[in-house]
Design an enzyme around this catalytic site. Structure first.
Site, PDB file in Angstrom:
ATOM      1  CB  CYS A 122      -1.008   0.000   1.135  1.00  0.00           C
ATOM      2  SG  CYS A 122      -0.300  -0.088   2.782  1.00  0.00           S
ATOM      3  CE  LYS A 195      -3.258  -4.228   8.571  1.00  0.00           C
ATOM      4  NZ  LYS A 195      -2.145  -3.870   7.704  1.00  0.00           N
ATOM      5  NE  ARG A 205      -5.288   2.804   6.264  1.00  0.00           N
ATOM      6  CZ  ARG A 205      -6.459   2.213   6.345  1.00  0.00           C
ATOM      7  NH1 ARG A 205      -7.539   2.880   6.018  1.00  0.00           N
ATOM      8  NH2 ARG A 205      -6.538   0.962   6.730  1.00  0.00           N
ATOM      9  NE  ARG A 217      -5.173  -0.273   3.986  1.00  0.00           N
ATOM     10  CZ  ARG A 217      -4.720   0.431   2.962  1.00  0.00           C
ATOM     11  NH1 ARG A 217      -5.126   0.176   1.740  1.00  0.00           N
ATOM     12  NH2 ARG A 217      -3.866   1.427   3.170  1.00  0.00           N
ATOM     13  CD  GLU A 233      -7.533 -14.517   8.191  1.00  0.00           C
ATOM     14  OE1 GLU A 233      -6.445 -15.052   7.908  1.00  0.00           O
ATOM     15  OE2 GLU A 233      -8.215 -13.892   7.374  1.00  0.00           O
ATOM     16  CE  LYS A 248      -1.391  -2.932  11.798  1.00  0.00           C
ATOM     17  NZ  LYS A 248      -0.682  -2.934  10.562  1.00  0.00           N
ATOM     18  CB  SER A 274      -0.697   5.121  13.776  1.00  0.00           C
ATOM     19  OG  SER A 274      -1.823   4.666  13.046  1.00  0.00           O
TER      20      SER A 274
HETATM   21  C1  PBG Z   1       0.183  -1.790   5.748  1.00  0.00           C
HETATM   22  C2  PBG Z   1       0.137  -1.470   7.183  1.00  0.00           C
HETATM   23  C3  PBG Z   1      -0.729  -0.619   7.887  1.00  0.00           C
HETATM   24  C4  PBG Z   1      -0.270  -0.586   9.195  1.00  0.00           C
HETATM   25  C5  PBG Z   1       0.822  -1.429   9.263  1.00  0.00           C
HETATM   26  N1  PBG Z   1       1.045  -1.986   8.027  1.00  0.00           N
HETATM   27  C6  PBG Z   1      -1.841   0.218   7.425  1.00  0.00           C
HETATM   28  C7  PBG Z   1      -3.060  -0.343   6.880  1.00  0.00           C
HETATM   29  O1  PBG Z   1      -3.282  -1.552   6.860  1.00  0.00           O
HETATM   30  O2  PBG Z   1      -3.840   0.475   6.394  1.00  0.00           O
HETATM   31  C8  PBG Z   1      -0.841   0.231  10.318  1.00  0.00           C
HETATM   32  C9  PBG Z   1       0.136   0.581  11.376  1.00  0.00           C
HETATM   33  C10 PBG Z   1      -0.329   1.638  12.312  1.00  0.00           C
HETATM   34  O3  PBG Z   1      -1.444   2.162  12.222  1.00  0.00           O
HETATM   35  O4  PBG Z   1       0.470   1.977  13.187  1.00  0.00           O
HETATM   36  N2  PBG Z   1      -0.856  -2.481   5.224  1.00  0.00           N
END
Ligand code: PBG
Length: 324
Positions: A122, A195, A205, A217, A233, A248, A274
């Site tokens: 991404c 996830k 993002r 997504r 999963e 996550k 994040s």
């Molecule tokens: C990539 C990815 C993401 C995160 C880690 N790897 C973003 C997403 O899936 O949109 C998020 C990490 C975070 O928010 O700290 N796919």
């Protein structure tokens, strides 16, 4: 029975409280996520507006900063790249001279850190999705070839571990096969097996310039309402050869984290994402809550069953919240 048993008796004395504390958080429990941006110049890390205290680094600065954190006890980093060139297939992600490949080489030369490459498309695609698009749908099987290429290219650069975060079906097996065929049998896969399609990623993002240009997504990441699906999963990824499992986000999904640890006994990692970082940081900056929340949030994640935590709070925990 009351009054013979008084639970408060063991809480009256701080020294006794310290003796029987069940959970602790230490620096060697952490993996620190680092953002490396191709257009960032040396000596001038770019602060991420949605994540105060976090920066996008040049390759050299990322390596230097990681070295400083290592001196203070950090053992591992997770790398995210923001390239100049984006296209439909995310070709910058598997460029042998790409931003992450360069950073991996620098880290291997200058530190002893366990270097983990986040394998996803991404940040590298012009449409911001985690795979190959056809008719506005992310194609599962064609994406596996690209993820495998990225993983092999990280291993060639010297990565200790690869961590696929795309949520395609079958990616662990595809990546394992590709690594083995290229003689990287001892490079482990830490899979983001559970996830969720979470709003808690929105600051990321912005940080990684990876918001999808259309849609969302939800056709690949999991519905926050689902618990059993997460267990399935994880079971699938174990079957495909995953070495450690990542759950996550962390705090809003502690139920999932606990069940995954208890059921599978795998090395288990929680990603405090994040949005969790930004929410806690904003609360502290506003004065609504105190900095103690930081420790409490991390303790709750360990208590639920995490062996390791991916967290942006590492510099703050080390009193190094300014990069230099
Ligand atoms: C990539 C990815 C993401 C995160 C880690 N790897 C973003 C997403 O899936 O949109 C998020 C990490 C975070 O928010 O700290 N796919």
């Amino acid at each position: 029975m009351f009054p013979v048993t008084r639970m408060r008796r063991m809480r009256t004395d701080e020294r006794i409280r310290n003796m029987f504390r069940e959970t602790s958080v230490d620096m060697d429990d952490f993996i620190y996520p680092l953002y490396i941006k191709e257009s960032t110049v040396d000596g001038n890390p770019e602060e991420i507006s949605t994540m105060p205290g976090q920066f996008r680094y040049s390759v050299n600065d990322a390596v230097d900063f990681a070295g400083l954190l290592e001196d203070q006890g950090l053992t591992s980093v997770l790398l995210f790249g923001i390239p100049n060139h984006k296209d439909a297939v995310g070709s910058s992600a598997y460029d042998p001279n790409g931003i992450i490949q360069q950073t991996i080489k620098g880290l291997k030369e200058q530190t002893d850190l366990v270097v983990i490459g986040d394998v996803c498309m991404c940040e590298y695609t012009d449409h911001g999705h985690c795979g190959i698009i056809k008719d506005e749908y992310v194609q599962n099987d064609p994406t596996l070839d690209y993820l495998s290429k990225i993983a092999v290219s990280y291993a060639q650069a010297g990565a200790d571990v690869v961590a696929p975060s795309d949520m395609m079906d079958g990616r662990v097996r595809a990546i394992r096969t590709a690594l083995d065929e290229n003689d990287y049998v001892n490079v482990p896969i830490f899979s983001y097996a559970a996830k969720y399609a979470s709003t808690f990623y929105s600051p990321f993002r912005e940080a990684a310039d990876s918001a999808p240009s259309f849609g969302d997504r939800k056709s690949y990441q999991m519905d926050p309402a689902n618990f059993n699906e997460a267990i399935r999963e994880v079971a699938l990824d174990i079957d495909e050869g995953m070495d450690a499992v990542i759950v996550k986000p962390a705090m809003p999904y502690l139920d999932v984290l606990r069940e995954v640890k208890q059921k599978f006994k795998m090395p288990t990692i929680a990603y405090q994402v994040s949005g969790e970082y930004s929410m806690i940081t904003a609360g502290i900056q506003k004065g609504y809550i105190t900095e103690d929340l930081l420790n409490e949030s991390l303790l709750s994640i360990k208590r639920a069953g995490a062996d390791m935590i991916i967290s942006y709070f590492v510099p703050q925990l080390l009193d190094m919240d300014k990069p230099y």
